[in-house]
Design a protein around this motif. Structure first.
Motif, mmCIF file in Angstrom:
data_model
loop_
_atom_site.group_PDB
_atom_site.id
_atom_site.type_symbol
_atom_site.label_atom_id
_atom_site.label_comp_id
_atom_site.label_asym_id
_atom_site.label_seq_id
_atom_site.Cartn_x
_atom_site.Cartn_y
_atom_site.Cartn_z
ATOM 1 N N LEU A 53 0.796 -1.256 -0.111
ATOM 2 C CA LEU A 53 0.116 -0.320 -0.157
ATOM 3 C C LEU A 53 1.009 1.318 0.499
ATOM 4 O O LEU A 53 0.465 2.017 -0.690
ATOM 5 C CB LEU A 53 -0.675 -0.480 1.411
ATOM 6 C CG LEU A 53 -1.834 0.976 1.212
ATOM 7 C CD1 LEU A 53 -2.760 0.849 0.164
ATOM 8 C CD2 LEU A 53 -3.254 0.905 2.943
ATOM 9 N N ALA A 54 1.914 0.999 0.926
ATOM 10 C CA ALA A 54 2.678 1.944 1.019
ATOM 11 C C ALA A 54 3.277 3.260 -0.536
ATOM 12 O O ALA A 54 3.453 3.956 -1.135
ATOM 13 C CB ALA A 54 4.339 2.169 1.689
ATOM 14 N N GLY A 55 3.629 2.064 -1.650
ATOM 15 C CA GLY A 55 3.897 2.763 -3.741
ATOM 16 C C GLY A 55 3.194 2.646 -3.858
ATOM 17 O O GLY A 55 3.157 2.711 -5.380
ATOM 18 N N LEU A 56 1.194 2.093 -3.340
ATOM 19 C CA LEU A 56 0.323 2.130 -4.456
ATOM 20 C C LEU A 56 -0.947 3.144 -3.627
ATOM 21 O O LEU A 56 -1.950 2.530 -4.216
ATOM 22 C CB LEU A 56 -0.773 1.189 -4.405
ATOM 23 C CG LEU A 56 0.695 -0.306 -4.670
ATOM 24 C CD1 LEU A 56 -0.087 -1.542 -5.497
ATOM 25 C CD2 LEU A 56 1.150 0.064 -6.568
ATOM 26 N N LEU A 57 -0.603 4.080 -3.366
ATOM 27 C CA LEU A 57 -1.654 5.141 -2.299
ATOM 28 C C LEU A 57 -2.552 5.294 -3.782
ATOM 29 O O LEU A 57 -3.730 5.894 -2.895
ATOM 30 C CB LEU A 57 -0.718 5.840 -1.260
ATOM 31 C CG LEU A 57 -0.388 5.460 0.010
ATOM 32 C CD1 LEU A 57 0.470 6.405 0.606
ATOM 33 C CD2 LEU A 57 -1.587 5.209 0.717
ATOM 34 N N GLY A 58 -2.584 5.819 -4.438
ATOM 35 C CA GLY A 58 -3.050 6.580 -5.771
ATOM 36 C C GLY A 58 -4.210 4.960 -6.326
ATOM 37 O O GLY A 58 -4.636 5.845 -6.467
ATOM 38 N N HIS B 159 0.203 11.281 5.394
ATOM 39 C CA HIS B 159 1.375 12.233 4.905
ATOM 40 C C HIS B 159 0.169 13.306 4.222
ATOM 41 O O HIS B 159 0.056 14.028 3.764
ATOM 42 C CB HIS B 159 1.940 12.367 5.195
ATOM 43 C CG HIS B 159 3.027 11.056 3.779
ATOM 44 N ND1 HIS B 159 2.316 9.940 3.872
ATOM 45 C CD2 HIS B 159 2.699 11.589 2.648
ATOM 46 C CE1 HIS B 159 2.272 9.633 3.221
ATOM 47 N NE2 HIS B 159 3.002 9.335 1.847
ATOM 48 N N LEU B 160 -0.961 12.912 3.540
ATOM 49 C CA LEU B 160 -1.168 12.994 1.787
ATOM 50 C C LEU B 160 -3.141 13.422 2.391
ATOM 51 O O LEU B 160 -3.753 13.609 1.351
ATOM 52 C CB LEU B 160 -1.629 11.314 0.825
ATOM 53 C CG LEU B 160 0.003 11.250 0.224
ATOM 54 C CD1 LEU B 160 -0.405 9.972 -0.754
ATOM 55 C CD2 LEU B 160 0.775 12.303 -0.282
ATOM 56 N N LEU B 161 -3.453 12.849 3.910
ATOM 57 C CA LEU B 161 -4.152 12.914 4.127
ATOM 58 C C LEU B 161 -5.132 14.866 4.257
ATOM 59 O O LEU B 161 -4.033 15.508 4.924
ATOM 60 C CB LEU B 161 -4.938 12.121 5.707
ATOM 61 C CG LEU B 161 -5.009 10.956 5.657
ATOM 62 C CD1 LEU B 161 -5.656 10.307 6.583
ATOM 63 C CD2 LEU B 161 -6.051 10.536 4.379
ATOM 64 N N LYS B 162 -6.091 15.196 3.911
ATOM 65 C CA LYS B 162 -7.075 16.594 4.702
ATOM 66 C C LYS B 162 -7.558 16.302 5.620
ATOM 67 O O LYS B 162 -8.088 15.475 5.699
ATOM 68 C CB LYS B 162 -6.896 17.699 3.077
ATOM 69 C CG LYS B 162 -5.974 17.570 2.116
ATOM 70 C CD LYS B 162 -6.493 18.077 1.672
ATOM 71 C CE LYS B 162 -5.693 18.934 0.076
ATOM 72 N NZ LYS B 162 -6.247 19.274 -1.209
ATOM 73 N N ARG B 163 -7.101 17.095 6.690
ATOM 74 C CA ARG B 163 -8.250 16.836 7.765
ATOM 75 C C ARG B 163 -9.470 18.209 8.176
ATOM 76 O O ARG B 163 -8.956 19.411 8.100
ATOM 77 C CB ARG B 163 -8.278 16.636 8.772
ATOM 78 C CG ARG B 163 -6.570 15.478 8.570
ATOM 79 C CD ARG B 163 -5.711 15.074 10.033
ATOM 80 N NE ARG B 163 -4.736 13.604 9.700
ATOM 81 C CZ ARG B 163 -4.710 12.412 10.005
ATOM 82 N NH1 ARG B 163 -6.004 12.494 10.223
ATOM 83 N NH2 ARG B 163 -4.008 11.876 9.229
ATOM 84 N N GLU C 231 -5.026 5.379 6.942
ATOM 85 C CA GLU C 231 -4.698 6.920 7.915
ATOM 86 C C GLU C 231 -3.202 6.117 8.383
ATOM 87 O O GLU C 231 -2.048 7.726 8.509
ATOM 88 C CB GLU C 231 -5.227 6.753 9.338
ATOM 89 C CG GLU C 231 -5.235 8.327 9.584
ATOM 90 C CD GLU C 231 -5.813 8.308 10.930
ATOM 91 O OE1 GLU C 231 -6.483 9.457 11.222
ATOM 92 O OE2 GLU C 231 -6.815 6.919 10.921
ATOM 93 N N GLU C 232 -2.647 5.033 8.408
ATOM 94 C CA GLU C 232 -1.094 4.447 9.541
ATOM 95 C C GLU C 232 -0.110 4.994 8.111
ATOM 96 O O GLU C 232 1.102 5.733 8.138
ATOM 97 C CB GLU C 232 -1.509 3.186 9.257
ATOM 98 C CG GLU C 232 -0.805 2.778 10.203
ATOM 99 C CD GLU C 232 -0.268 1.152 10.395
ATOM 100 O OE1 GLU C 232 0.700 0.873 11.137
ATOM 101 O OE2 GLU C 232 -0.925 0.717 10.202
ATOM 102 N N VAL C 233 -0.426 4.349 6.442
ATOM 103 C CA VAL C 233 0.705 4.285 5.192
ATOM 104 C C VAL C 233 0.755 5.949 4.785
ATOM 105 O O VAL C 233 1.506 6.363 4.871
ATOM 106 C CB VAL C 233 0.501 3.734 4.355
ATOM 107 C CG1 VAL C 233 0.992 3.231 3.557
ATOM 108 C CG2 VAL C 233 0.300 2.178 5.990
#
Length: 245
Positions: free
Chosen positions: A149-154, A220-224, A215-217
């Motif tokens: 998942l770390a490399g496939l977040l998109g 840094h890409l989440l907007k809250r 959220e764990e992985v």
């Protein structure tokens, strides 16, 4: 790392999560066309032959099973990924001709298997140069798939409640590939190895994930956004609802 950044990110995550042996196999498989052949005139026979490697939740896990079967044909115990499944362990080495016969009978492309092994060797060399040891114990489902998942977040998706499509990152909609090597339908949340557009946008290389992993992985890409603040008398503090996208 002299690699595609997504593959490099998977490997770094796998190093930290104890799933490096598995991720090297899967990452090398993602770098080439699927080794499983599916001839137009023998699709049913090919699907039946390939079903032995299918997993309920993850095509990545199925890839590991296939790799171990291939290594078992060569009698290469050292080349196999750690597994608790005794059935995957090699019993004896087959001759080169016997191996090729087995591959043809199971609808496995001989040339692409060689390419897979070559790429795996290259990735293994990169890891060895950094002195990163391979895990000797099997990686759990969570550790393996968080690494991927770390490399496939998109490429994450959440299934529509009423229809068969998935809502992906950037608001895209995609469908589960009809040729997915899974023994059951995946869950509501998935990650896919790639998105391919033919008659429609399909996700290929599917694995079920838990939404909290995002959220764990990928925190840094989440907007809250927070809303509805209120005073909680019991805990004597202000509480609010948080939405992350």
């Amino acid at each position: 790392l002299p690699l595609d950044p997504r593959v490099g990110r998977m490997i770094l995550a796998a190093r930290d999560r104890g799933a490096l042996a598995e991720v090297l196999v899967i990452a090398s498989a993602l770098s080439l066309q699927d080794v499983r052949d599916r001839p137009m005139d023998r699709q049913a026979a090919a699907d039946q032959a390939h079903a032995k490697w299918d997993d309920e939740k993850s095509e990545f896990t199925g890839t590991i099973r296939l790799w171990n079967w291939l290594e078992g044909l060569r009698g290469h115990r050292a080349g196999m990924v750690p597994t608790a499944d005794e059935a995957d362990k090699p019993t004896h080495k087959l001759s080169h001709r016997q191996q090729e016969t087995q591959l043809r009978e199971q609808f496995i492309n001989i040339r692409r298997v060689r390419e897979w092994r070559d790429i795996h060797t290259q990735l293994h060399t990169v890891v060895a140069e950094h002195n990163w040891p391979l895990n000797t114990a099997p990686a759990g489902y969570d550790a393996l798939h968080k690494s991927m998942l770390a490399g496939l977040l998109g490429n994450v998706g959440c299934k529509s409640e009423a229809e068969e499509w998935y809502l992906g990152a950037r608001g895209i909609k995609f469908h589960r590939h009809p040729g997915a090597n899974l023994s059951k339908k995946p869950g509501r949340w998935i990650v896919v190895a790639e998105l391919v557009e033919t008659t429609r946008l399909f996700g290929r290389g599917i694995a079920a994930i838990e939404p909290q992993w995002l959220e764990e992985v990928g925190g840094h890409l989440l907007k809250r956004q927070t809303s509805d603040p209120s005073w909680d008398k019991r805990t004597a503090q202000v509480t609010a609802h948080e939405r992350a996208s």
